[in-house]
Design an enzyme around this catalytic site. Structure first.
Site, PDB file in Angstrom:
ATOM      1  N   GLY A 163       1.080  -1.465  -0.133  1.00 24.72           N
ATOM      2  CA  GLY A 163       0.048  -0.516  -0.309  1.00 24.72           C
ATOM      3  C   GLY A 163       0.525   1.280  -0.321  1.00 24.72           C
ATOM      4  O   GLY A 163       2.010   1.314  -0.416  1.00 24.72           O
ATOM      5  N   HIS A 199       3.940   1.957  -7.966  1.00 25.87           N
ATOM      6  CA  HIS A 199       2.700   0.415  -7.892  1.00 25.87           C
ATOM      7  C   HIS A 199       2.212   0.127  -9.184  1.00 25.87           C
ATOM      8  O   HIS A 199       1.152  -0.307  -9.811  1.00 25.87           O
ATOM      9  CB  HIS A 199       2.588   0.360  -6.501  1.00 25.87           C
ATOM     10  CG  HIS A 199       2.624   0.408  -5.192  1.00 25.87           C
ATOM     11  ND1 HIS A 199       3.107   2.140  -4.290  1.00 25.87           N
ATOM     12  CD2 HIS A 199       3.663   0.083  -4.838  1.00 25.87           C
ATOM     13  CE1 HIS A 199       4.200   1.286  -3.404  1.00 25.87           C
ATOM     14  NE2 HIS A 199       3.734   0.237  -3.200  1.00 25.87           N
ATOM     15  N   GLN A 216      14.484  -8.594  -4.535  1.00 26.98           N
ATOM     16  CA  GLN A 216      13.568  -9.444  -4.642  1.00 26.98           C
ATOM     17  C   GLN A 216      13.119 -10.062  -5.420  1.00 26.98           C
ATOM     18  O   GLN A 216      12.504 -10.947  -5.333  1.00 26.98           O
ATOM     19  CB  GLN A 216      12.396  -8.218  -3.991  1.00 26.98           C
ATOM     20  CG  GLN A 216      10.715  -8.298  -3.548  1.00 26.98           C
ATOM     21  CD  GLN A 216      10.423  -7.682  -3.063  1.00 26.98           C
ATOM     22  OE1 GLN A 216      10.127  -7.536  -2.019  1.00 26.98           O
ATOM     23  NE2 GLN A 216       9.267  -6.694  -4.041  1.00 26.98           N
ATOM     24  N   SER A 251       7.759   4.249  -1.140  1.00 27.71           N
ATOM     25  CA  SER A 251       6.830   4.293  -0.009  1.00 27.71           C
ATOM     26  C   SER A 251       7.364   5.891   1.176  1.00 27.71           C
ATOM     27  O   SER A 251       6.823   6.099   1.927  1.00 27.71           O
ATOM     28  CB  SER A 251       6.037   3.305   0.728  1.00 27.71           C
ATOM     29  OG  SER A 251       5.585   2.405  -0.847  1.00 27.71           O
ATOM     30  N   ARG A 252       8.420   4.365   1.198  1.00 21.35           N
ATOM     31  CA  ARG A 252       9.170   5.561   2.873  1.00 21.35           C
ATOM     32  C   ARG A 252       9.929   6.852   2.379  1.00 21.35           C
ATOM     33  O   ARG A 252      10.492   7.730   2.960  1.00 21.35           O
ATOM     34  CB  ARG A 252      10.518   4.549   2.749  1.00 21.35           C
ATOM     35  CG  ARG A 252      10.376   3.267   3.424  1.00 21.35           C
ATOM     36  CD  ARG A 252      11.503   2.622   4.088  1.00 21.35           C
ATOM     37  NE  ARG A 252      10.215   0.919   5.029  1.00 21.35           N
ATOM     38  CZ  ARG A 252      10.602  -0.106   4.261  1.00 21.35           C
ATOM     39  NH1 ARG A 252      11.152  -0.207   3.016  1.00 21.35           N
ATOM     40  NH2 ARG A 252      10.198  -0.747   5.423  1.00 21.35           N
TER      41      ARG A 252
HETATM   42  P1  AMP Z   1       6.085  -2.796  -1.950  1.00 22.43           P
HETATM   43  O1  AMP Z   1       4.722  -2.128  -1.219  1.00 22.43           O
HETATM   44  O2  AMP Z   1       7.404  -1.406  -0.931  1.00 22.43           O
HETATM   45  O3  AMP Z   1       5.584  -4.413  -1.112  1.00 22.43           O
HETATM   46  O4  AMP Z   1       5.988  -2.683  -3.391  1.00 22.43           O
HETATM   47  C1  AMP Z   1       5.157  -3.587  -4.499  1.00 22.43           C
HETATM   48  C2  AMP Z   1       5.631  -3.392  -5.330  1.00 22.43           C
HETATM   49  O5  AMP Z   1       5.786  -2.245  -5.965  1.00 22.43           O
HETATM   50  C3  AMP Z   1       7.570  -4.620  -5.678  1.00 22.43           C
HETATM   51  O6  AMP Z   1       7.319  -5.399  -6.312  1.00 22.43           O
HETATM   52  C4  AMP Z   1       8.357  -2.827  -5.487  1.00 22.43           C
HETATM   53  O7  AMP Z   1       9.156  -3.583  -6.404  1.00 22.43           O
HETATM   54  C5  AMP Z   1       7.386  -2.535  -7.054  1.00 22.43           C
HETATM   55  N1  AMP Z   1       7.838  -0.918  -6.924  1.00 22.43           N
HETATM   56  C6  AMP Z   1       8.225  -0.177  -5.395  1.00 22.43           C
HETATM   57  N2  AMP Z   1       8.593   0.245  -5.499  1.00 22.43           N
HETATM   58  C7  AMP Z   1       8.572   0.605  -6.925  1.00 22.43           C
HETATM   59  C8  AMP Z   1       9.024   2.250  -8.673  1.00 22.43           C
HETATM   60  N3  AMP Z   1       9.716   3.149  -8.023  1.00 22.43           N
HETATM   61  N4  AMP Z   1       8.725   1.500  -9.435  1.00 22.43           N
HETATM   62  C9  AMP Z   1       8.258   0.457  -9.694  1.00 22.43           C
HETATM   63  N5  AMP Z   1       8.025  -0.245  -9.004  1.00 22.43           N
HETATM   64  C10 AMP Z   1       7.770  -0.786  -7.873  1.00 22.43           C
END
Ligand code: AMP
Length: 289
Positions: free
Chosen positions: A33, A39, A156, A189-190
């Site tokens: 989220g 995302h 990941q 998100s961070r």
């Molecule tokens: P998270 O909510 O941080 O667990 O991310 C969910 C998914 O979104 C993961 O597959 C992340 O690698 C992807 N994601 C997060 N930030 C980015 C970004 N800047 N560009 C592309 N994918 C992202």
């Protein structure tokens, strides 16, 4: 909330089984989220791939956070997330509770060895076992045709691809490019944790990776020196380096020269945020004149 959503794993399984029986193709985007363009790019990719269902899950997975990490303060913005997800083309939401994902007495662990150990695995030893566990639960429950992950979290992606192959899961893992802010900072998100002053300094991380990458392409044997200089540049500007490393892009074994496809990956602490980023690089083949 305007999207159809499921909260119980049982409801989720029944819906996914039904979709599959009807011949509908399922694209799955797992997230924690606090959605941003990174995302949303995964949701849009699922739609562009022609999936009939684009299912977004939002679950802040406790097992992938260490005891002193930001589980409690991780941003939770469900109303906004739901609105953005519809606009990007998601058709369904899965919002499981912690209780449902980790029933009383749960004991199972999942480890993707070797790929989980270096880089982020060094300073976050519980992270990839937690990711592997939750991703395995989600993929086994939903059995999507495709699942979309971002290359921002490159390690990941490798862990999840290995896990899927090893567990004989039917899902194709699609790794999607990193989405960046206009100044090059990888969206995360961070990034919300950064003060305005820290936010101004943050793009130096990506710029430094680019500088190291250029030098490695030009002088492949100088990778170690380029990394050391890069670390110094970051530290001098108050970005505390957790790691900065050149690794084989498939096995993640260490490289001291750019001899083949590699990932240049790093993590830095800036204020309350721990930022990660990476670049995929290859030696440039100079043409003989
Ligand atoms: P998270 O909510 O941080 O667990 O991310 C969910 C998914 O979104 C993961 O597959 C992340 O690698 C992807 N994601 C997060 N930030 C980015 C970004 N800047 N560009 C592309 N994918 C992202």
């Amino acid at each position: 909330m305007s999207l159809p959503h499921f909260t119980s794993p049982e409801q989720m399984r029944q819906a996914a089984d039904k979709w599959r029986c009807e011949g509908q193709r399922i694209g799955f985007v797992p997230t924690m989220g606090a959605l941003h363009e990174g995302h949303l790019s995964l949701i849009r990719r699922s739609v562009a791939d022609g999936n009939d269902v684009t299912l977004l899950s939002i679950f802040v997975n406790p097992t992938q956070f260490g005891p002193s990490e930001d589980l409690a303060s991780y941003p939770r913005t469900l109303e906004d997330d739901s609105r953005l997800a519809v606009q990007a083309g998601a058709t369904h939401l899965f919002l499981p509770t912690e209780q449902a994902m980790y029933p009383e007495g749960h004991r199972t662990e999942v480890r993707v060895t070797e790929l989980s150990a270096p880089l982020c695995g060094q300073s976050r030893p519980v992270h990839f076992p937690g990711v592997a566990l939750v991703v395995l639960k989600l993929l086994a429950l939903i059995r999507p045709h495709k699942a979309y992950f971002g290359q921002k979290d490159y390690q990941q992606c490798l862990v999840v691809q290995r896990l899927t192959a090893d567990m004989l899961l039917p899902t194709e893992i699609v790794a999607c490019p990193t989405v960046r802010e206009a100044d090059g900072l990888a969206m995360s998100s961070r990034n919300k944790y950064l003060t305005p002053e820290q936010r101004k300094r943050a793009p130096l991380f990506q710029q430094t990776l680019q500088a190291i990458a250029s030098r490695c392409r030009e002088f492949p044997l100088e990778a170690t020196a380029a990394l050391a200089e890069g670390k110094q540049t970051l530290e001098q500007s108050g970005l505390a380096v957790d790691y900065l490393d050149l690794r084989d892009s498939q096995t993640l074994s260490p490289l001291d020269a750019l001899t083949g496809p590699a990932v240049l990956a790093g993590a830095v602490f800036l204020g309350k945020a721990r930022l990660i980023d990476n670049l995929l690089i290859e030696p440039s083949h100079k043409t003989e004149s």
